[in-house]
Design a protein around this motif. Structure first.
Motif, PDB file in Angstrom:
ATOM      1  N   ARG A   1      -0.324  15.250   7.229  1.00 49.65           N
ATOM      2  CA  ARG A   1      -0.031  14.216   6.228  1.00 49.65           C
ATOM      3  C   ARG A   1       0.890  14.781   5.151  1.00 49.65           C
ATOM      4  NH1 ARG A   1      -2.140  13.256   1.260  1.00 49.65           N
ATOM      5  NH2 ARG A   1      -2.274  11.089   0.492  1.00 49.65           N
TER       6      ARG A   1
ATOM      7  N   GLU B   1       9.269   7.193  -0.955  1.00 52.02           N
ATOM      8  CA  GLU B   1       7.966   7.844  -0.811  1.00 52.02           C
ATOM      9  C   GLU B   1       8.012   9.018   0.149  1.00 52.02           C
ATOM     10  OE1 GLU B   1       4.488   4.769  -1.203  1.00 52.02           O
ATOM     11  OE2 GLU B   1       6.036   3.892   0.061  1.00 52.02           O
TER      12      GLU B   1
ATOM     13  N   THR C   1      -8.126   8.617   8.868  1.00 47.41           N
ATOM     14  CA  THR C   1      -9.573   8.416   8.743  1.00 47.41           C
ATOM     15  C   THR C   1     -10.076   7.474   9.823  1.00 47.41           C
ATOM     16  OG1 THR C   1      -9.500   8.775   6.341  1.00 47.41           O
ATOM     17  CG2 THR C   1     -11.418   7.604   7.223  1.00 47.41           C
TER      18      THR C   1
ATOM     19  N   THR D   1      -3.583   8.288   4.983  1.00 46.14           N
ATOM     20  CA  THR D   1      -4.989   8.670   4.847  1.00 46.14           C
ATOM     21  C   THR D   1      -5.884   7.683   5.591  1.00 46.14           C
ATOM     22  OG1 THR D   1      -4.623   9.718   2.705  1.00 46.14           O
ATOM     23  CG2 THR D   1      -6.878   9.055   3.216  1.00 46.14           C
ATOM     24  N   GLY D   2      -5.601   6.402   5.426  1.00 40.84           N
ATOM     25  CA  GLY D   2      -6.394   5.376   6.102  1.00 40.84           C
ATOM     26  C   GLY D   2      -6.271   5.453   7.610  1.00 40.84           C
TER      27      GLY D   2
ATOM     28  N   ALA E   1       1.231   7.191   1.256  1.00 39.93           N
ATOM     29  CA  ALA E   1       0.233   8.272   1.295  1.00 39.93           C
ATOM     30  C   ALA E   1      -1.152   7.717   1.600  1.00 39.93           C
ATOM     31  CB  ALA E   1       0.221   9.026  -0.036  1.00 39.93           C
ATOM     32  N   MET E   2      -1.483   6.573   1.006  1.00 37.36           N
ATOM     33  CA  MET E   2      -2.787   5.951   1.260  1.00 37.36           C
ATOM     34  C   MET E   2      -2.855   5.393   2.677  1.00 37.36           C
ATOM     35  SD  MET E   2      -3.574   4.044  -2.383  1.00 37.36           S
ATOM     36  CE  MET E   2      -5.161   3.456  -1.753  1.00 37.36           C
ATOM     37  N   LEU E   3      -1.720   4.891   3.164  1.00 40.53           N
ATOM     38  CA  LEU E   3      -1.685   4.381   4.534  1.00 40.53           C
ATOM     39  C   LEU E   3      -1.965   5.508   5.524  1.00 40.53           C
ATOM     40  CD1 LEU E   3      -1.102   2.252   6.697  1.00 40.53           C
ATOM     41  CD2 LEU E   3       1.333   2.795   6.456  1.00 40.53           C
TER      42      LEU E   3
ATOM     43  N   LEU F   1       0.844  -1.194   0.000  1.00 43.56           N
ATOM     44  CA  LEU F   1       0.000   0.000   0.000  1.00 43.56           C
ATOM     45  C   LEU F   1       0.880   1.245   0.000  1.00 43.56           C
ATOM     46  CD1 LEU F   1      -3.051   0.851   0.273  1.00 43.56           C
ATOM     47  CD2 LEU F   1      -2.605   1.086   2.728  1.00 43.56           C
TER      48      LEU F   1
END
Length: 213
Positions: A200, A157, A101, A97-98, A93-95, A90
């Motif tokens: 983030r 990243e 959230t 966000t998750g 950046a998506m981690l 994953l």
């Protein structure tokens, strides 16, 4: 064994679990309302609708009961965080966000935030509480972030190794939001989603656009 006889242990287990659930819910409410020191087992038993002696069937003492309450509240969130961080492919950046959230939805928007507040408020006076929470919750969360940040840095990243070295950096705004919601929200509402989005962006080394008022 007849079907009726086989159902007896199952009904007993269900009744036992129902009592345990009632005790944990009652203990949560009493600990949050009174604080750890002032919370009384008599009040917890009365609120749960059980005899005081029944509490000792599920816990050794008040400390043990508090630990069960804290784990009961946090374990589902920690489990989801572990699953999320375990997806090694994953994008980081998506981690992030998750994770943010998950925190907003499952902690800050629920009564679980009160456990965090109570640990902050009482941990210094009762070191056993702080040690338990660090061992069972904080250290596990830090390890997950540290490993994820190491992978992200290795893949290019994130530009800095700082988050892998100091995973506490990720959790700072989360603690701020809990404290702010408990103490200062009536006087100055905090845009938590906006703050976490900015955080983030900083962690990713990108420029964050401030939200328009």
């Amino acid at each position: 064994m007849s079907e009726t006889a086989a159902q007896v242990p199952s009904k007993r287990r269900q009744a036992s679990e129902a009592r345990r659930r009632a005790i944990l819910d009652a203990a949560f409410d009493v600990f949050i309302a009174e604080g750890f020191k002032a919370a009384r087992l008599d009040d917890i038993a009365r609120r749960a609708g059980v005899a005081k002696g029944t509490l000792y069937l599920f816990s050794k003492d008040k400390d043990d009961l508090f630990e069960q309450v804290a784990l009961d509240a946090v374990a589902p969130v920690l489990e989801r965080l572990t699953h999320l961080a375990g997806q090694t492919d994953l994008p980081f950046a998506m981690l992030l966000t998750g994770m943010f959230t998950l925190f907003e939805r499952e902690v800050l928007a629920t009564k679980r935030r009160e456990i965090f507040r109570l640990i902050i408020a009482e941990g210094a006076r009762f070191p056993a509480i702080a040690e338990f929470y660090h061992r069972e919750v904080v250290s596990r969360g830090l390890t997950l972030v540290e490993r994820a940040a190491e992978r992200a840095h290795a893949r290019g990243e994130i530009p800095s190794y700082a988050l892998a070295r100091y995973p506490q950096l990720l959790f700072g705004p989360l603690l701020v939001s809990v404290v702010w919601r408990s103490l200062f929200e009536p006087y100055q509402p905090l845009d938590v989603a906006g703050m976490l989005a900015a955080h983030r962006a900083m962690l990713l080394g990108t420029a964050a656009k401030a939200r328009e008022p």
